[in-house]
Design an enzyme around this catalytic site. Structure first.
Site, PDB file in Angstrom:
ATOM      1  N   ARG A   1       7.093  -6.827  -4.362  1.00  0.00           N
ATOM      2  CA  ARG A   1       7.567  -6.095  -3.183  1.00  0.00           C
ATOM      3  C   ARG A   1       6.763  -4.847  -2.883  1.00  0.00           C
ATOM      4  NH1 ARG A   1      11.321  -8.853  -4.695  1.00  0.00           N
ATOM      5  NH2 ARG A   1      10.629  -8.122  -6.700  1.00  0.00           N
ATOM      6  N   THR A   2       6.568  -4.014  -3.906  1.00  0.00           N
ATOM      7  CA  THR A   2       5.985  -2.709  -3.613  1.00  0.00           C
ATOM      8  C   THR A   2       4.580  -2.878  -3.039  1.00  0.00           C
ATOM      9  OG1 THR A   2       7.303  -1.774  -5.379  1.00  0.00           O
ATOM     10  CG2 THR A   2       5.498  -0.424  -4.562  1.00  0.00           C
TER      11      THR A   2
ATOM     12  N   ARG B   1       0.168   2.047  -8.865  1.00  0.00           N
ATOM     13  CA  ARG B   1       1.194   1.784  -9.883  1.00  0.00           C
ATOM     14  C   ARG B   1       0.494   1.646 -11.222  1.00  0.00           C
ATOM     15  NH1 ARG B   1       5.855  -2.652  -9.534  1.00  0.00           N
ATOM     16  NH2 ARG B   1       6.696  -0.947  -8.277  1.00  0.00           N
TER      17      ARG B   1
HETATM   18  C1  NCD Z   1      11.230  -1.655  -9.469  1.00  0.00           C
HETATM   19  C2  NCD Z   1      10.130  -1.024 -10.287  1.00  0.00           C
HETATM   20  O1  NCD Z   1       8.991  -1.472 -10.251  1.00  0.00           O
HETATM   21  O2  NCD Z   1      10.450  -0.030 -10.946  1.00  0.00           O
HETATM   22  N1  NCD Z   1      10.758  -2.661  -8.618  1.00  0.00           N
HETATM   23  C3  NCD Z   1      10.361  -2.322  -7.357  1.00  0.00           C
HETATM   24  O3  NCD Z   1       9.401  -1.632  -7.170  1.00  0.00           O
HETATM   25  N2  NCD Z   1      11.123  -2.717  -6.340  1.00  0.00           N
HETATM   26  C4  NCD Z   1      12.384  -2.107 -10.261  1.00  0.00           C
HETATM   27  C5  NCD Z   1      12.143  -3.057 -11.384  1.00  0.00           C
HETATM   28  O4  NCD Z   1      11.022  -3.489 -11.643  1.00  0.00           O
HETATM   29  O5  NCD Z   1      13.131  -3.386 -12.043  1.00  0.00           O
END
Ligand code: NCD
Length: 305
Positions: free
Chosen positions: A51-52, A101
């Site tokens: 998603r991100t 990330r």
């Molecule tokens: C989250 C993350 O990466 O911290 N996911 C996201 O970005 N929507 C939550 C997760 O991985 O549980």
């Protein structure tokens, strides 16, 4: 030049402006379709993401810009030993803005210190995930109409869940909120969060049973147990199914309670909850695109009348 490393990097006023811009983008997408023509977003993902990363890419494409990047450390020069500092120096020559990330806490901060372009923290280890938080705030604000006067339950892995840490930080600046932390003892929310709440006189409770608290909640924020941050498999296996929200349990919740989840979901929300109108986690993923569009515009200083 501004970066976004922590949701508190934006004041409450700036956060509210960002959310208002995101809502305008939601309702008038055409107005924004070319405002980033010729601009490039680099997505530097040293850790898995669906998603991100894709919502950042979708956000930039919806603004008319382009994207470049990598989606795992193995496919970047990190695998040859290149530092984040060196990588971001290079990326500054290739793009106008970067979303990063990384599994290490503080890595986005390091990148920002060596960058010539705005850096967005898209998750640094178990630390912070500010853009997810803005998506969460936009979801709550859009569907509840406000961010004040709420009882918010956060359930699951409150120790390693960076989205929880960022969200509580950001919400702690709104009025008349109450937090209920629901977790097994081993996955309690970190002390620095509860200390911050005590300092600000914000009421909170820490409990183990979800069912007891469901009737009191305006928002339930479910999270998965963060497998990748566990030191041993045995603990993960023991804790992973500690909470499972089911359609039957949802009968205990108020009719207007919202269920949020940053996703990915594993077992903690049964699929039989998905059709409940209170389950808004897929809508939340859509709000994430609008908020990331708004953030790109804000950090690139692009104003649209
Ligand atoms: C989250 C993350 O990466 O911290 N996911 C996201 O970005 N929507 C939550 C997760 O991985 O549980």
């Amino acid at each position: 030049m501004r970066h976004l490393l922590n949701p508190l990097d934006f004041s409450v006023e700036e956060t509210n402006e960002l959310l208002t811009l995101a809502s305008d983008i939601e309702h008038n997408p055409k107005k924004y379709a070319h405002v980033c023509d010729g601009k490039k977003l680099a997505t530097l993902f040293y850790e898995p993401s669906t998603r991100t990363r894709l919502s950042f890419e979708s956000a930039m494409l919806s603004l008319g810009g382009s994207v470049l990047g990598f989606s795992s450390a193995n496919s970047s020069s990190a695998s040859k030993g290149e530092s984040v500092a060196d990588t971001i120096r290079m990326i500054s020559c290739y793009a106008d803005i970067a979303a990063m990330r990384h599994p290490k806490e503080g890595s986005a901060l390091v990148a920002s210190m060596h960058s010539q372009i705005p850096v967005i923290n898209a998750g640094d280890g178990g630390h912070q995930h500010p853009t997810q938080t803005y998506a969460d705030l936009l979801t709550i604000r859009s569907l509840k109409g406000h961010l004040n006067n709420l009882t918010i339950g956060l359930c699951g892995d409150l120790k390693f869940g960076r989205t929880v840490h960022s969200l509580v930080n950001a919400l702690s600046r709104y009025d008349n909120l109450r937090f209920i932390f629901i977790s097994p003892t081993e996955l309690r929310v970190p002390d620095y969060i509860t200390e911050m709440l005590r300092e600000k006189n914000i009421p909170y409770e820490e409990v183990i049973r979800l069912e007891d608290k469901l009737p009191e909640l305006d928002v339930l924020y479910m999270t998965r147990v963060q497998k990748e941050r566990f030191f041993n498999e045995e603990d993960y296996v023991r804790l992973k199914d500690f909470y499972i929200l089911t359609a039957k349990k949802m009968n205990l919740a108020p009719p207007d309670m919202l269920v949020l989840h940053p996703l990915p979901r594993v077992n903690e929300i049964s699929v039989d909850v998905d059709d409940d109108p209170r389950a808004v986690y897929f809508k939340q993923a859509q709000y994430a695109v609008y908020v990331r569009m708004a953030l790109i515009l804000t950090l690139l200083n692009i104003h649209v009348d």
